[in-house]
Scaffold this active site. Structure first.
Site, PDB file in Angstrom:
ATOM      1  N   GLU A   1     -12.887   4.730  -2.131  1.00  0.00           N
ATOM      2  CA  GLU A   1     -12.321   3.889  -1.080  1.00  0.00           C
ATOM      3  C   GLU A   1     -13.284   3.675   0.085  1.00  0.00           C
ATOM      4  O   GLU A   1     -12.886   3.272   1.172  1.00  0.00           O
ATOM      5  CB  GLU A   1     -11.006   4.503  -0.589  1.00  0.00           C
ATOM      6  CG  GLU A   1      -9.998   4.758  -1.708  1.00  0.00           C
ATOM      7  CD  GLU A   1      -8.902   3.713  -1.820  1.00  0.00           C
ATOM      8  OE1 GLU A   1      -8.519   3.155  -0.794  1.00  0.00           O
ATOM      9  OE2 GLU A   1      -8.417   3.477  -2.947  1.00  0.00           O
TER      10      GLU A   1
ATOM     11  N   HIS B   1      -6.383   7.889   3.924  1.00  0.00           N
ATOM     12  CA  HIS B   1      -7.830   8.011   4.013  1.00  0.00           C
ATOM     13  C   HIS B   1      -8.157   9.087   5.039  1.00  0.00           C
ATOM     14  O   HIS B   1      -7.390   9.324   5.986  1.00  0.00           O
ATOM     15  CB  HIS B   1      -8.483   6.696   4.447  1.00  0.00           C
ATOM     16  CG  HIS B   1      -8.355   5.591   3.453  1.00  0.00           C
ATOM     17  ND1 HIS B   1      -8.028   4.295   3.814  1.00  0.00           N
ATOM     18  CD2 HIS B   1      -8.502   5.581   2.109  1.00  0.00           C
ATOM     19  CE1 HIS B   1      -7.982   3.539   2.729  1.00  0.00           C
ATOM     20  NE2 HIS B   1      -8.261   4.292   1.694  1.00  0.00           N
TER      21      HIS B   1
ATOM     22  N   CYS C   1     -10.392   1.219  10.786  1.00  0.00           N
ATOM     23  CA  CYS C   1     -10.234   0.519   9.507  1.00  0.00           C
ATOM     24  C   CYS C   1     -10.931  -0.827   9.516  1.00  0.00           C
ATOM     25  O   CYS C   1     -11.418  -1.301   8.486  1.00  0.00           O
ATOM     26  CB  CYS C   1      -8.750   0.297   9.191  1.00  0.00           C
ATOM     27  SG  CYS C   1      -7.880   1.767   8.633  1.00  0.00           S
TER      28      CYS C   1
ATOM     29  N   SER D   1       0.824  -1.213   0.000  1.00  0.00           N
ATOM     30  CA  SER D   1       0.000   0.000   0.000  1.00  0.00           C
ATOM     31  C   SER D   1       0.854   1.258   0.000  1.00  0.00           C
ATOM     32  O   SER D   1       1.206   1.813   1.047  1.00  0.00           O
ATOM     33  CB  SER D   1      -0.936  -0.008   1.217  1.00  0.00           C
ATOM     34  OG  SER D   1      -1.863   1.037   1.128  1.00  0.00           O
TER      35      SER D   1
END
EC number: 3.5.3.23
Length: 415
Positions: A162, A230, A347, A22
């Site tokens: 996302e 994010h 998350c 990532s």
């Protein structure tokens, strides 16, 4: 119908590993090549769910995806045996555990047709996540098959989405009409902005949201460049409260003015950069927390151990709670295995405001259900994985058998 906020936590899959896939996720990049502990990771996630149940919250689960992703590899003309190391790692990723990226959710008080809408995220930015959506869609269609829900396929991959990690909802209470905040990125300098405003606008239209009760807010370039890949790394909302870092948004004042106008009793809790530098906030995942309202009405922040262990962060937390601020209680949880791969408590969960009776009951858990899942994990999940082992036939066999045992145990077949 009694509407409650249900936290659906992703169960950490048996292929959990640290391949560092990532880009822009500082923790994922920093731990690339480390040895992972899938069994410990999954059990840590279950312990977090137990903590939520102890608070009186309603708890759900989402399941690991099939790994390796043989069908995706076949579309690329490869098999898990023939793929190069990077392609194999992308096919073995357990990143679906981070359920905040599964979908964006608008509960029925906000929508024109009075149904709860879920749009599955396309996750197009990162190869290892871009192939998740079909399995996520199938799972959400099963869990939310009742006619009070509408589950949408992803928006076209021309526009990156996302999921709930870039979406916040503010309302006087969960069951009342709310204001939905879609946070998008423009540029992150060295790192990509993953949420496109076009995707957020499409979701608002698909969900039938009142345009006058929708806010599109730009994430600050500085936050993205610091590793806030994010929005939920620098901000979180719950009912009337928005909790954010000073540098979370590009135009903070416009966002706050809109919230003040639209949300009855709105409260803003800001953490100043002078007290908690942005780097500390990102590293500790202070904002990648679950901000929840248990039945006792005391707004509670569920944070990872790393936040308690970061001096600037813990000083701020203790001072806020002692000062009678909107956040009245703090719970610390151990999700170190997930944290090392770049995902904190927030998350790991997807929030859905709904009547629990309308959800497929196999996706809701109590202590007894968690005990059964724990036994399966303890028996089948690998203890350790090094990313260099991802193409080992014995490991692949173990990973596939582990997921099969979990689905059998939950009465969900082998989909």
């Amino acid at each position: 119908m009694s509407l409650l906020e249900i936290n659906f936590d992703g169960i950490v899959g048996p292929s959990h590993n640290y391949a560092g896939l990532s880009f822009g996720n500082v923790a994922s990049m920093r731990h690339a090549g480390a040895v992972s502990e899938p069994r410990a990771a999954a059990l840590q996630g279950l312990d977090k769910m137990r903590s939520n149940l102890a608070l009186g919250l309603t708890q759900g689960i989402l399941l690991p995806h099939p790994r390796p992703h043989h069908a995706w590899l076949a579309k690329l003309g490869a098999t898990i045996e023939s793929a190069d190391d990077t392609l194999a790692a992308n096919a073995m990723s357990a990143s679906a555990m981070w359920a905040a990226n599964a979908a964006t959710v608008s509960p029925d008080p906000d929508t024109a047709d009075g149904r709860c809408h879920l749009t599955v995220a396309n996750l197009r930015t990162m190869p290892h996540r871009s192939h998740e959506w079909p399995a996520t869609l199938a799972q959400l269609q099963t869990a939310f098959a009742s006619d009070v829900f509408t589950v949408h396929a992803p928006v076209p991959p021309a526009f990156g989405d996302e999921g709930a990690a870039n979406h916040m909802r503010l309302a006087p209470s969960h069951g009342e009409a709310g204001v939905e905040v879609f946070v998008y990125g423009v540029s992150g300098g060295a790192f990509p902005a993953r949420q496109h405003i076009e995707a957020s606008r499409a979701i608002a239209r698909l969900h039938g949201l009142d345009p006058d009760r929708v806010i599109f807010a730009e994430q600050s370039e500085e936050a993205i460049a610091a590793g806030a890949f994010h929005n939920d790394v620098v901000a979180v909302a719950n009912e009337r409260v928005l909790f954010a870092h000073e540098k979370a948004f590009a135009d903070k004042q416009s966002l706050l003015d809109a919230c003040e106008r639209l949300v009855r009793g709105f409260e803003y809790v800001e953490v100043p950069d002078a007290e908690v530098p942005l780097a500390d906030a990102v590293r500790s995942y202070l904002f990648n927390a679950q901000l929840v309202t248990p039945p006792d009405g005391q707004p509670t922040l569920i944070i990872p151990n790393e936040a308690q262990e970061t001096p600037s962060v813990w000083r701020w937390v203790e001072a806020h709670v002692a000062g009678n601020g909107p956040i009245r209680r703090v719970e610390v949880v151990d999700v170190r295995q997930s944290m090392a791969n770049g995902g904190g408590p927030a998350c790991l969960r997807l929030r859905v405001v709904a009547d629990p009776a309308t959800v497929d009951q196999r996706f809701l858990v109590d202590e007894a259900a968690l005990d059964r899942i724990s036994e399966i994990i303890g028996r089948y999940w690998p203890e350790q994985i090094h990313h260099s082992e991802l193409q080992n036939p014995a490991l692949i066999q173990d990973v596939e058998a582990a997921r099969g045992a979990l689905l059998d145990g939950l009465g969900l077949g082998h989909g």
